[in-house]
Design a protein around this motif. Sequence first.
Motif, PDB file in Angstrom:
ATOM      1  N   GLY A  76      -0.316  57.965 -35.528  1.00 27.83           N
ATOM      2  CA  GLY A  76       1.051  58.184 -35.977  1.00 27.83           C
ATOM      3  C   GLY A  76       2.121  57.626 -35.068  1.00 27.83           C
ATOM      4  O   GLY A  76       3.139  58.284 -34.832  1.00 27.83           O
ATOM      5  N   PHE A  77       1.928  56.397 -34.560  1.00 31.38           N
ATOM      6  CA  PHE A  77       2.968  55.800 -33.738  1.00 31.38           C
ATOM      7  C   PHE A  77       3.105  54.312 -34.019  1.00 31.38           C
ATOM      8  O   PHE A  77       2.238  53.693 -34.613  1.00 31.38           O
TER       9      PHE A  77
ATOM     10  N   PHE B 116      -6.663  51.794 -39.894  1.00 36.20           N
ATOM     11  CA  PHE B 116      -5.443  52.535 -39.578  1.00 36.20           C
ATOM     12  C   PHE B 116      -4.312  51.655 -39.048  1.00 36.20           C
ATOM     13  O   PHE B 116      -3.184  52.107 -38.916  1.00 36.20           O
ATOM     14  N   PHE B 117      -4.591  50.405 -38.740  1.00 34.86           N
ATOM     15  CA  PHE B 117      -3.591  49.489 -38.212  1.00 34.86           C
ATOM     16  C   PHE B 117      -2.632  49.060 -39.322  1.00 34.86           C
ATOM     17  O   PHE B 117      -3.042  48.816 -40.441  1.00 34.86           O
ATOM     18  N   PHE B 118      -1.339  48.948 -38.978  1.00 32.21           N
ATOM     19  CA  PHE B 118      -0.376  48.414 -39.928  1.00 32.21           C
ATOM     20  C   PHE B 118       0.722  47.658 -39.200  1.00 32.21           C
ATOM     21  O   PHE B 118       0.949  47.860 -38.012  1.00 32.21           O
TER      22      PHE B 118
ATOM     23  N   GLY C 156       1.580  49.321 -35.684  1.00 33.63           N
ATOM     24  CA  GLY C 156       1.446  50.771 -35.739  1.00 33.63           C
ATOM     25  C   GLY C 156       0.033  51.230 -35.995  1.00 33.63           C
ATOM     26  O   GLY C 156      -0.838  50.445 -36.380  1.00 33.63           O
ATOM     27  N   CYS C 157      -0.159  52.525 -35.767  1.00 29.80           N
ATOM     28  CA  CYS C 157      -1.452  53.163 -35.997  1.00 29.80           C
ATOM     29  C   CYS C 157      -1.234  54.415 -36.850  1.00 29.80           C
ATOM     30  O   CYS C 157      -0.532  55.340 -36.425  1.00 29.80           O
ATOM     31  N   LYS C 158      -1.795  54.419 -38.042  1.00 27.82           N
ATOM     32  CA  LYS C 158      -1.664  55.577 -38.935  1.00 27.82           C
ATOM     33  C   LYS C 158      -2.461  56.777 -38.436  1.00 27.82           C
ATOM     34  O   LYS C 158      -2.073  57.909 -38.661  1.00 27.82           O
ATOM     35  N   ALA C 159      -3.564  56.544 -37.750  1.00 29.55           N
ATOM     36  CA  ALA C 159      -4.410  57.642 -37.258  1.00 29.55           C
ATOM     37  C   ALA C 159      -3.681  58.445 -36.185  1.00 29.55           C
ATOM     38  O   ALA C 159      -3.727  59.674 -36.186  1.00 29.55           O
TER      39      ALA C 159
END
Length: 59
Positions: free
Chosen positions: A27-28, A10-12, A22-25
């Motif tokens: 959402g921030f 989930f990391f981007f 950011g973290c997709k899981a």
Amino acid sequence: MAVNCFKCRFFFTTWDARHPRGCKAYGFKTKELPSALVKRTSGMECLKFERKQEEGQRR
């Protein structure tokens, strides 16, 4: 043991210099590692961590 965001699916990385991670899981986006922010704000280790698939591995 601390969660390693760099190994999480989930990391981007973002283009925003003020919030480069950011973290997709959850959402921030944040300046620090997402797992550190989760730990600091909730007092708990990240519960959304999922190890990303390594190259050459199948799920």
